[in-house]
Design an enzyme around this catalytic site. Structure first.
Site, PDB file in Angstrom:
ATOM      1  N   HIS A  74      -8.168   1.596  -2.687  1.00 35.08           N
ATOM      2  CA  HIS A  74      -8.761   2.937  -2.606  1.00 35.08           C
ATOM      3  C   HIS A  74      -8.699   3.496  -1.187  1.00 35.08           C
ATOM      4  O   HIS A  74      -8.542   2.768  -0.205  1.00 35.08           O
ATOM      5  CB  HIS A  74     -10.211   2.893  -3.074  1.00 35.08           C
ATOM      6  CG  HIS A  74     -11.082   2.027  -2.203  1.00 35.08           C
ATOM      7  ND1 HIS A  74     -11.583   2.444  -0.987  1.00 35.08           N
ATOM      8  CD2 HIS A  74     -11.524   0.760  -2.375  1.00 35.08           C
ATOM      9  CE1 HIS A  74     -12.298   1.484  -0.449  1.00 35.08           C
ATOM     10  NE2 HIS A  74     -12.284   0.440  -1.260  1.00 35.08           N
ATOM     11  N   GLU A 133     -14.642  -4.244  -7.442  1.00 38.97           N
ATOM     12  CA  GLU A 133     -14.661  -5.056  -6.218  1.00 38.97           C
ATOM     13  C   GLU A 133     -15.534  -6.301  -6.404  1.00 38.97           C
ATOM     14  O   GLU A 133     -16.393  -6.355  -7.293  1.00 38.97           O
ATOM     15  CB  GLU A 133     -15.171  -4.218  -5.038  1.00 38.97           C
ATOM     16  CG  GLU A 133     -15.274  -4.948  -3.705  1.00 38.97           C
ATOM     17  CD  GLU A 133     -13.951  -5.539  -3.192  1.00 38.97           C
ATOM     18  OE1 GLU A 133     -13.373  -6.382  -3.901  1.00 38.97           O
ATOM     19  OE2 GLU A 133     -13.535  -5.178  -2.066  1.00 38.97           O
TER      20      GLU A 133
END
Length: 204
Positions: free
Chosen positions: A9, A84
Site C-alpha cells: 500500500h 497485515e
C-alpha cells in the site's frame, strides 16, 4: 503461466512517524494517494490481462488497489487473508515507545528474533494465510496475472514462503510504499522472483 504481483500500500501518516500499524486501519495520506495513482499508471506494463486484483480489507490497501484495478480494467476484490500482521500491544507505537514498554522484547525484534508480546502474529501463521490466499485466487485467474495489494510484513512473508526462503531471512529486503514485486511460476510449481521492490520512479 499466471504470475503474481505483490504490491504494498501507499504511504500513511503512521509510516512517516514510524508507528507499527498492524491491523489498525490507518488511511493513506496525500502522498500515499499520489503514490497509488502513479503505481497504477506504471504497473500496467507488468501485468498480463485479464488481471485479477485482490486487496487486504484495510483501507490503506483497498484505496491503493482501486486505481490499480481501474488501470487494469479489473474489479478489485478483498480477502481478509491479505491483512497485515497483528502486532498486538505494539500497534501504534514508535520504536522508542516499544523500547520503553519492553526493552527485552524490543531487543529481540532488533536482533531479528520474533518478539514474545501479547497479540503478536508469528511468521508461520502470517505465511500460511497468505499462501492460502494464493491457492484460492490463482485458479480463478485464467490466463491473466494476479495482483495482491497488501502490506509490508505480510507481503514479505508471502514472498519468502513462495521462494522457499527461511521466514526470518534478511536476504530479501522489504517493499517500499506503493512498490511491487513480480513472481513467475515454473511448470513444476516453483516460483522465481522476476523483479523486486519496483516503484513508479524506477519505471519512469
Amino acid at each position: 503461466m499466471t504470475r503474481l504481483v505483490v504490491v504494498r500500500h501507499g504511504e500513511t501518516a503512521w509510516n512517516v512517524s514510524g508507528r507499527l500499524q498492524g491491523v489498525t486501519d490507518e488511511p493513506l495520506n496525500a502522498r500515499g494517494r499520489e503514490q497509488a495513482a502513479r503505481a497504477a499508471r506504471a504497473i500496467v506494463s507488468h501485468v498480463r490481462p485479464p488481471a485479477t486484483v485482490v486487496a487486504s480489507p484495510l483501507s490503506r490497501a483497498r484505496d491503493t488497489a482501486v486505481p490499480i484495478a481501474a488501470a487494469l480494467g479489473a474489479q478489485p476484490h478483498t480477502d481478509a487473508r491479505l491483512i497485515e500482521r497483528t502486532y498486538g500491544v505494539w500497534e501504534g507505537l514508535t520504536w522508542d515507545e516499544r523500547v520503553a514498554l519492553d526493552p527485552v522484547e524490543a531487543q529481540r525484534w532488533r536482533d531479528r528474533t520474533e518478539p514474545r508480546i501479547d497479540g503478536y502474529e508469528n511468521h508461520t501463521t502470517v505465511a500460511s494465510r497468505m499462501l492460502a490466499a494464493v491457492d484460492a485466487w490463482l485458479p480463478r485467474a485464467g490466463d491473466g496475472d494476479v495482483v495482491f495489494v497488501t502490506h509490508g510484513s505480510s507481503g514479505r512473508m508471502l514472498l519468502l514462503a513462495l521462494l522457499g526462503m527461511p521466514l526470518d531471512s534478511v536476504a530479501l529486503g522489504p517493499l517500499g510504499n506503493a512498490a511491487w514485486s513480480v513472481l513467475g511460476r515454473a511448470r513444476e510449481g516453483s516460483w522465481t522472483l522476476e523483479r523486486h521492490n519496483v516503484d513508479a520512479a524506477d519505471d519512469a
